[in-house]
Design an enzyme around this catalytic site. Sequence first.
Site, PDB file in Angstrom:
ATOM      1  N   GLN A  78       0.846  -1.195   0.000  1.00  0.00           N
ATOM      2  CA  GLN A  78       0.000   0.000   0.000  1.00  0.00           C
ATOM      3  C   GLN A  78       0.883   1.248   0.000  1.00  0.00           C
ATOM      4  O   GLN A  78       1.265   1.763   1.037  1.00  0.00           O
ATOM      5  CB  GLN A  78      -0.939   0.008   1.209  1.00  0.00           C
ATOM      6  CG  GLN A  78      -1.966   1.095   1.104  1.00  0.00           C
ATOM      7  CD  GLN A  78      -3.029   1.003   2.176  1.00  0.00           C
ATOM      8  OE1 GLN A  78      -3.056   0.099   2.985  1.00  0.00           O
ATOM      9  NE2 GLN A  78      -3.917   1.965   2.162  1.00  0.00           N
ATOM     10  N   PHE A  79       1.176   1.744  -1.202  1.00  0.00           N
ATOM     11  CA  PHE A  79       2.041   2.917  -1.332  1.00  0.00           C
ATOM     12  C   PHE A  79       1.413   4.151  -0.703  1.00  0.00           C
ATOM     13  O   PHE A  79       2.120   5.085  -0.318  1.00  0.00           O
ATOM     14  CB  PHE A  79       2.401   3.170  -2.804  1.00  0.00           C
ATOM     15  CG  PHE A  79       1.284   3.739  -3.633  1.00  0.00           C
ATOM     16  CD1 PHE A  79       1.143   5.098  -3.773  1.00  0.00           C
ATOM     17  CD2 PHE A  79       0.374   2.897  -4.272  1.00  0.00           C
ATOM     18  CE1 PHE A  79       0.107   5.636  -4.547  1.00  0.00           C
ATOM     19  CE2 PHE A  79      -0.650   3.409  -5.034  1.00  0.00           C
ATOM     20  CZ  PHE A  79      -0.789   4.788  -5.175  1.00  0.00           C
ATOM     21  N   THR A  80       0.096   4.172  -0.532  1.00  0.00           N
ATOM     22  CA  THR A  80      -0.565   5.350   0.029  1.00  0.00           C
ATOM     23  C   THR A  80      -0.213   5.577   1.501  1.00  0.00           C
ATOM     24  O   THR A  80      -0.535   6.632   2.054  1.00  0.00           O
ATOM     25  CB  THR A  80      -2.095   5.267  -0.138  1.00  0.00           C
ATOM     26  OG1 THR A  80      -2.574   4.096   0.525  1.00  0.00           O
ATOM     27  CG2 THR A  80      -2.482   5.239  -1.604  1.00  0.00           C
TER      28      THR A  80
END
Length: 150
Positions: A78-80
């Site tokens: 999850q790059f967010t």
Amino acid sequence: MRVLIQRVSDAKVTTDGNVFSSIEKGLLLFIGIENADTQVDIEYITSKIVQLRIFDDKNGVMNLSIVDVCGEILVVSQFTLFASTKKGNRPSYISAAKPEIAVPLYENFINILEYKLSKKIKTGIFGADMKVNLTNNGPVTIWIDSKNRE
């Protein structure tokens, strides 16, 4: 490296309407990787995850680890987790690692966890559009940032 840990009764990842991975009692880990991350970050976070005493003992006290309860782990990229909301209303993801850096670290993170737990780790699909369903048990949600070791 940042990991959002959720103690779950169950969790699953669905993509294109099909269940890709699922677990029962254990941990759902959302992992974010940044450009500066190295093997040192992986070692720190995986050790913390394996040793965290966030499962209830027979007295209802959070005193047991994932190892103690023979729980499962589901890892979702999850790059967010590296969203910067400092300026404006549209988050910036500039510090999130690009796939050529993130994928090898993500795979190594999983391999190290499997080694430390002596069991297979379930995953999502790196970079895919996924639906994640979970039953947070507690709720217990913990944040670990390898650059901010509090």
